[in-house]
Design an enzyme around this catalytic site. Structure first.
Site, PDB file in Angstrom:
ATOM      1  N   ASP A   1       0.849  -1.194   0.000  1.00 40.69           N
ATOM      2  CA  ASP A   1       0.000   0.000   0.000  1.00 40.69           C
ATOM      3  C   ASP A   1       0.885   1.244   0.000  1.00 40.69           C
ATOM      4  O   ASP A   1       1.761   1.390   0.850  1.00 40.69           O
ATOM      5  CB  ASP A   1      -0.892  -0.030   1.251  1.00 40.69           C
ATOM      6  CG  ASP A   1      -1.692   1.253   1.411  1.00 40.69           C
ATOM      7  OD1 ASP A   1      -1.942   1.931   0.389  1.00 40.69           O
ATOM      8  OD2 ASP A   1      -2.069   1.571   2.557  1.00 40.69           O
TER       9      ASP A   1
ATOM     10  N   ASP B   1      -1.793  -1.063  -3.816  1.00 45.18           N
ATOM     11  CA  ASP B   1      -2.104  -0.274  -5.012  1.00 45.18           C
ATOM     12  C   ASP B   1      -0.963  -0.351  -6.025  1.00 45.18           C
ATOM     13  O   ASP B   1       0.087  -0.943  -5.753  1.00 45.18           O
ATOM     14  CB  ASP B   1      -2.419   1.179  -4.625  1.00 45.18           C
ATOM     15  CG  ASP B   1      -1.430   1.727  -3.615  1.00 45.18           C
ATOM     16  OD1 ASP B   1      -0.215   1.535  -3.816  1.00 45.18           O
ATOM     17  OD2 ASP B   1      -1.873   2.331  -2.604  1.00 45.18           O
TER      18      ASP B   1
ATOM     19  N   GLU C   1      -7.661 -20.419 -16.885  1.00 44.55           N
ATOM     20  CA  GLU C   1      -7.914 -21.051 -15.598  1.00 44.55           C
ATOM     21  C   GLU C   1      -8.823 -22.244 -15.850  1.00 44.55           C
ATOM     22  O   GLU C   1      -9.929 -22.084 -16.370  1.00 44.55           O
ATOM     23  CB  GLU C   1      -8.608 -20.078 -14.651  1.00 44.55           C
ATOM     24  CG  GLU C   1      -8.894 -20.735 -13.324  1.00 44.55           C
ATOM     25  CD  GLU C   1      -9.784 -19.919 -12.413  1.00 44.55           C
ATOM     26  OE1 GLU C   1      -9.663 -20.056 -11.211  1.00 44.55           O
ATOM     27  OE2 GLU C   1     -10.616 -19.152 -12.925  1.00 44.55           O
TER      28      GLU C   1
ATOM     29  N   HIS D   1      -4.171 -17.104  -5.462  1.00 45.70           N
ATOM     30  CA  HIS D   1      -5.033 -16.269  -4.621  1.00 45.70           C
ATOM     31  C   HIS D   1      -6.346 -16.965  -4.267  1.00 45.70           C
ATOM     32  O   HIS D   1      -7.124 -16.419  -3.490  1.00 45.70           O
ATOM     33  CB  HIS D   1      -5.333 -14.960  -5.355  1.00 45.70           C
ATOM     34  CG  HIS D   1      -6.178 -15.202  -6.571  1.00 45.70           C
ATOM     35  ND1 HIS D   1      -5.701 -15.872  -7.679  1.00 45.70           N
ATOM     36  CD2 HIS D   1      -7.474 -14.913  -6.833  1.00 45.70           C
ATOM     37  CE1 HIS D   1      -6.680 -15.970  -8.571  1.00 45.70           C
ATOM     38  NE2 HIS D   1      -7.764 -15.405  -8.091  1.00 45.70           N
ATOM     39  N   ASP D   2      -6.622 -18.119  -4.859  1.00 49.82           N
ATOM     40  CA  ASP D   2      -7.847 -18.859  -4.533  1.00 49.82           C
ATOM     41  C   ASP D   2      -7.576 -20.028  -3.596  1.00 49.82           C
ATOM     42  O   ASP D   2      -8.463 -20.862  -3.367  1.00 49.82           O
ATOM     43  CB  ASP D   2      -8.493 -19.408  -5.806  1.00 49.82           C
ATOM     44  CG  ASP D   2      -9.057 -18.309  -6.675  1.00 49.82           C
ATOM     45  OD1 ASP D   2      -9.478 -17.266  -6.133  1.00 49.82           O
ATOM     46  OD2 ASP D   2      -9.068 -18.485  -7.914  1.00 49.82           O
TER      47      ASP D   2
HETATM   48  C1  GLC Z   1     -11.638 -17.352 -10.639  1.00 51.90           C
HETATM   49  C2  GLC Z   1     -10.770 -16.431  -9.817  1.00 51.90           C
HETATM   50  C3  GLC Z   1     -11.418 -16.224  -8.509  1.00 51.90           C
HETATM   51  C4  GLC Z   1     -12.761 -15.582  -8.738  1.00 51.90           C
HETATM   52  C5  GLC Z   1     -13.611 -16.390  -9.702  1.00 51.90           C
HETATM   53  C6  GLC Z   1     -14.757 -15.592 -10.205  1.00 51.90           C
HETATM   54  O1  GLC Z   1     -11.736 -18.599 -10.079  1.00 51.90           O
HETATM   55  O2  GLC Z   1      -9.469 -16.948  -9.725  1.00 51.90           O
HETATM   56  O3  GLC Z   1     -10.655 -15.444  -7.635  1.00 51.90           O
HETATM   57  O4  GLC Z   1     -13.445 -15.449  -7.533  1.00 51.90           O
HETATM   58  O5  GLC Z   1     -12.878 -16.787 -10.835  1.00 51.90           O
HETATM   59  O6  GLC Z   1     -14.307 -14.571 -11.046  1.00 51.90           O
HETATM   60 CA    CA Z   2      -3.605   2.160  -1.154  1.00 48.57          CA
END
Ligand code: GLC
Ligand code: CA
Length: 575
Positions: A51, A59, A284, A350-351
């Protein structure tokens, strides 16, 4: 006589020439070298990276201030999660303006500076393309829902109420699991596979597809280097909406993913954008079968470069996982792509919860060792590694014990659903402590200052209290830290083409604790040995270690006899 000899020599070489050339050619052909195959992709989660203005949210200026750090890792590509205009129901995966920057993250000038700064350092930028759905606050959707006759109506999937209740569809994020949401304005239901603020776009509509290609061109014209296609396998649906069998939710991708004309859309996208701009592309999800996966990435079909399959990452369970199973899955995927196509390799993003907490051991005595061991795995497999920010420090799960600490729409909605239906909330809290996506989203731990040096304000999600012992500044100073070990691994991969393209062979397949394999290319042979347990483990590889040389490892005195120390990782060159 001399002349005759000379003639003979020339004739022999001339005769051999096509053959020699052809051999060289074949070799290049079999390798089929591409920059994106040789790249290491580093994923930056912008909300949690750095940040800059003290509002507690990472950011673009923050990322800019850390570009030298990213460069120092040796990685080639940054994949950035969505940074577009968004009301943030799903942290930017609900886009309301595809051609602007989310206000939380900064401005288009910041973006231009970021891209320039990356390119100046030889780092490429891959953007997240979220076009299975938009935000319900996108202009398209506002128009679409305004009336049945609106020109944007067909940008989304609607089911008119006169037809009765729509056939049940499962929503991944909805509080009721119901993917249809009634809207009284036009007396109809719209479809949302994810949250109700993420209506699914209608890919059967050529106008919508062209809008998407225009958006892609907008960013490509700015000079970005590729796209990661979010949830794209869901984009093509069976829009006759047949009834699905009972319990289909358990295996719902089979009904939801890779339907309709998905490959046609990708080929069109490739023609219109990807090929023209020479962009790297990764989807993905890799479909339901190897055939699906191949169809996505086989070069002669002109769809995508890579896809990432979930079978590997899905193995981890709170109660542990079988190393044999892990080996089987990765070996199976490798062999399916050995001759053709290309894979991506990952165990976190991140998931997912944190790499070391899910696949390794985050207890103090084993955290660093097991985190290095897992990094060794990711950096020595065939396929492009996708490495998630913070894993190079061995950052761990968040340790949240109260639902109030969570921010993720999926985690929170499931909690609400269980609460509404009288489910076991304490069991759920235990489960999400292990697997909620928020575990991977706590702020990056830069140093021992307040809030780990992430922000001077109040962070949008709590910093992991262990930041005083796990942070980048401390690890910079220690040559053996996970951070510096990761840098060595990236360099090792760069210096050894065999780690990118070399043939993979699993050894000691039935060993329940260790994962060992060789990589071979052009007479060079590397052996990778990984102990997935916090105890010494014997291996049976038949390797003569007297003829080996250690290239790297996570112990000062690496094993030289096939007996591995707890969570030991070693890369040998075999002679
Ligand atoms: C994908 C992304 C995830 C998101 C989902 C809906 O799986 O990696 O973070 O919540 O799609 O867009
Ligand atoms: Ca910020």
């Amino acid at each position: 006589m001399m002349k005759k000899l000379l003639f003979l020599l020339i004739a022999t070489v001339a005769l051999q020439l096509p053959h020699l050339l052809c051999r060289a050619q074949n070799k290049a052909d079999t390798l089929n070298r591409k920059w994106w195959k040789e790249a290491v992709v580093y994923q930056v989660y912008p909300r949690s990276f750095k940040d800059n203005n003290g509002d507690g949210i990472g950011d673009l200026k923050g990322i800019i201030s850390r570009l030298d750090y990213i460069k120092s890792l040796g990685v080639d590509v940054v994949w950035l999660n969505p940074i577009y205009g968004s009301p943030n129901d799903d942290n930017g995966y609900d886009v309301s303006d595809y051609r602007n920057i989310m206000t939380d993250f900064g401005t288009m000038d910041d973006f231009d500076a970021l891209l320039k700064g990356m390119h100046a350092r030889g780092i490429k930028l891959v953007m997240d393309l979220v076009v299975n759905h938009s935000s319900d606050e996108h202009q398209w959707f506002k128009q679409s829902k305004s009336s049945r006759g609106n020109p944007y109506r067909e940008y989304y999937h609607w089911w008119n109420a006169e037809q009765g209740i729509p056939p049940y569809r499962y929503s991944l994020f909805d509080v009721n699991h119901d993917a249809w949401r009634y809207d009284s304005l036009s007396n109809a239901y719209y479809l949302h596979y994810f949250s109700r603020k993420q209506p699914d776009l209608n890919w059967e509509n050529p106008k919508l597809r062209n809008e998407v290609y225009d958006i892609m061109k907008f960013w490509a014209d700015k000079g970005i280097d590729g796209f990661r296609l979010d949830a794209f396998q869901f984009a093509a649906k069976d829009t006759t909406f047949p009834a699905f069998p009972r319990g289909f939710e358990k295996n719902f991708t089979q009904y939801y993913a890779m339907q309709g004309n998905l490959h046609g859309y990708l080929q069109e996208m490739n023609r219109q954008v990807l090929r023209k701009y020479n962009l790297m592309s990764v989807a993905e999800g890799a479909g339901n079968t190897f055939e699906d996966a191949h169809n996505l990435v086989d070069a002669d079909r002109n769809e995508l470069n890579m896809a990432y399959a979930f079978e590997g990452v899905d193995i981890a369970r709170p109660e542990g996982y079988s190393v044999i199973h892990l080996k089987q899955v990765f070996t199976k995927w490798d062999s399916a792509f050995a001759a053709k196509g290309w894979l991506s390799v990952f165990l976190a993003n991140h998931d997912q919860a944190r790499l070391v907490s899910r696949f390794g051991n985050d207890k103090p005595e084993f955290r660093e060792l097991s985190s290095k061991m897992l990094s060794t795995f990711l950096m020595t497999m065939r396929g492009t590694p996708y490495y998630y920010n913070g894993d190079e420090l061995g950052m761990t799960n968040a340790g949240f014990t109260s639902i109030d600490d969570y921010r993720d729409v999926q985690t929170l909605n499931e909690y609400r659903r269980l609460k509404n239906t009288g489910g076991d909330l304490s069991k759920y809290l235990q489960r999400i402590a292990f697997e909620s996506r928020d575990n991977g989203r706590t702020p990056f731990q830069w140093n021992s200052d307040n809030n780990a040096g992430f922000t001077t304000g109040t962070p949008w999600i709590k910093v992991n209290p262990n930041y005083k012992i796990i942070n980048a500044a401390l690890q910079e100073k220690d040559a053996n830290s996970p951070l510096n070990y990761f840098r060595r691994l990236v360099k090792l991969r760069k210096d050894n083409l065999v780690l990118v393209y070399g043939k993979y062979t699993l050894l000691d397949a039935q060993n329940p604790d260790a994962y060992t394999y060789t990589r071979e290319l052009d007479g060079k042979k590397l052996l990778i040995m990984l102990n997935f347990r916090g105890k010494p483990v014997d291996t049976n590889t038949g390797v003569d270690f007297a003829k080996s040389r250690v290239l790297t490892g996570n112990y000062r005195q690496p094993s030289k006899n096939g007996k591995l120390l707890p969570y030991e990782a070693v890369v040998y060159e075999l002679r």
